[in-house]
Design an enzyme around this catalytic site. Structure first.
Site, PDB file in Angstrom:
ATOM      1  N   CYS A  32       0.841  -1.215   0.000  1.00  0.00           N
ATOM      2  CA  CYS A  32       0.000   0.000   0.000  1.00  0.00           C
ATOM      3  C   CYS A  32       0.868   1.254   0.000  1.00  0.00           C
ATOM      4  O   CYS A  32       1.687   1.461   0.894  1.00  0.00           O
ATOM      5  CB  CYS A  32      -0.931  -0.018   1.211  1.00  0.00           C
ATOM      6  SG  CYS A  32      -1.847   1.511   1.457  1.00  0.00           S
ATOM      7  N   CYS A  35       0.196   3.538   2.973  1.00  0.00           N
ATOM      8  CA  CYS A  35       0.795   2.991   4.196  1.00  0.00           C
ATOM      9  C   CYS A  35       2.269   3.356   4.295  1.00  0.00           C
ATOM     10  O   CYS A  35       2.771   3.697   5.372  1.00  0.00           O
ATOM     11  CB  CYS A  35       0.633   1.470   4.219  1.00  0.00           C
ATOM     12  SG  CYS A  35      -1.091   0.902   4.184  1.00  0.00           S
TER      13      CYS A  35
END
Length: 422
Positions: A32, A35
């Site tokens: 991600c 993230c």
């Protein structure tokens, strides 16, 4: 492998013992991008919470490796930040900045209803928080509703309780108990008859009258059900005047504010709005309204808002099937343009390679059809040539050989008799 074993041990230990502590957890996925962007900020949050001696423990968990734990806490996207306190799990929906995340942790990890024992404490809270709610009075059904609303909305704002003696002298209470919101250097009292459900009223009033709007705040505003106005700095003074002087008239239906620049609103509305301008967005059905007149003062703006309420201003946008298809095309176009702007070479590779493969496949199919037709045509021609050559060969067989003498044809008696009869 050793690190993974240790991490697995800590995760199962966390699952068994998490109710004994307060945890602030970042559920992430290794692939991600958001993230990875949050990771350095999250490290700063952990160091800051440890340095100030906070009881909140900060951790992170790979939700793809420990999907059962992530599923238990209702993780559906990445990154997801949750504060776990006892049997409760609170979602964080604010901006992903160090200060905002730490503020969220302090607010949710503390008492649900914080008491204000003195006027000095009340003044301290008033200086520190732009918006906060206070319950004044003793035990009552209203207090039970207040506690229920606080348990739901503590993720957004602070809730306090106080006696009538602690409240500043400028506050006038007509009846007790009461729930008040303090903001914009004044206060407003909840009226069950006019304001309806207490939780809905708190959800609307947790914002200041005039806001600087960004994407995260827009997401929160969508939960209130209000229509809202965005404006550039050119019209901000007029909008601020309307928000302040006409609050009682419009605050149940509108949230006033301004947005810096027009990139975000252009993407939201799939339109090119000029700067400066005023737009009214209804988040319940994705409709929006643009100015149909020149705004010179607050009275012009009030007239425009009233015309929206009575339906005389034409709405644009919406959530029809056509608009949804338009949104799909717009998002695809925006994605392609952003890729080419950020990395032209990557854009050429991502879109050029598939186009090249498709082109080669089409060329192969076309050439295969052409060759097949040519072979079939050659076959037909060869067959006709063979058929035309067969009688020729037969005639050649009937021709005399070059070495043979010419012999005249002698008619038999039968042929002579037939001629005489004719």
């Amino acid at each position: 492998n050793m690190q993974r074993f240790v991490f697995s041990f800590l995760c199962f230990r966390f699952k068994d013992n998490r109710k004994d502590d307060i945890w602030l957890v970042d559920f992430y996925a290794p692939w991600c991008g958001h993230c990875k962007k949050l990771e350095p900020i999250w490290n700063e949050v952990g160091l800051e919470m440890k340095s100030i001696g906070s009881p909140v423990k900060v951790g992170k968990m790979d939700a793809t490796s420990y999907s059962s734990i992530a599923s238990e806490f209702g993780v559906r996207g990445y990154p997801t930040i949750k504060l776990l306190k006892g049997d409760l799990a609170y979602n964080y929906r604010g901006p992903r900045t160090k200060d905002d995340i730490i503020e969220f942790a302090h607010r949710v990890s503390g008492a649900l209803i914080r008491p204000l024992p003195s006027q000095q404490m009340f003044e301290h809270v008033q200086k520190r928080h732009r918006v906060f709610f206070v319950y004044i009075g003793g035990e009552s059904p209203l207090k039970e509703k207040y506690i229920d609303a606080a348990s739901e909305l503590i993720v957004y704002t602070y809730f306090f309780s106080a006696s009538e003696e602690v409240v500043p002298e400028y506050v006038t209470l007509k009846e007790m108990p009461a729930v008040l919101v303090f903001k914009d250097e004044t206060y407003f009292i909840y009226d069950e008859y006019e304001d309806g459900d207490l939780s809905s009223w708190i959800n609307r009033e947790r914002f200041q009258n005039y806001l600087t709007v960004d994407g995260f705040l827009l997401y929160e505003l969508g939960d209130t059900g209000n229509k809202r106005i965005y404006t550039t700095l050119h019209h901000s003074s007029i909008i601020q005047e309307v928000a302040r002087d006409y609050r009682d008239q419009f605050h149940r239906d509108f949230q006033f504010g301004h947005m810096d620049g027009n990139d975000y609103i252009n993407t939201l509305l799939m339109d090119e709005l000029k700067v400066p301008t005023v737009v009214v967005l209804n988040t319940s059905n994705q409709q929006y309204f643009l100015l149909d007149r020149q705004i010179k003062n607050a009275e012009d703006m009030v007239q425009f808002i009233n015309n929206i309420l009575d339906g005389t201003v034409e709405a644009q946008g919406g959530d029809s099937i056509l608009q949804r298809l338009k949104r799909i095309v717009f998002d695809a176009k925006s994605t392609i343009v952003s890729i080419f702007k950020s990395s032209p070479l990557m854009g050429c590779f991502l879109f050029g390679l598939p186009l090249g493969v498709v082109s080669i496949m089409c060329y192969g199919i076309y050439t295969a059809d052409t060759d097949g037709g040519y072979i079939e045509e050659r076959y037909e021609v060869s067959k006709s040539e063979i058929e035309s050559q067969e009688p020729t060969e037969e005639s050649k067989e009937q021709e005399p050989r070059s070495g043979d003498a010419l012999v005249p044809t002698v008619q038999g008696p039968k042929d002579v008799l037939e001629k005489k009869k004719d």
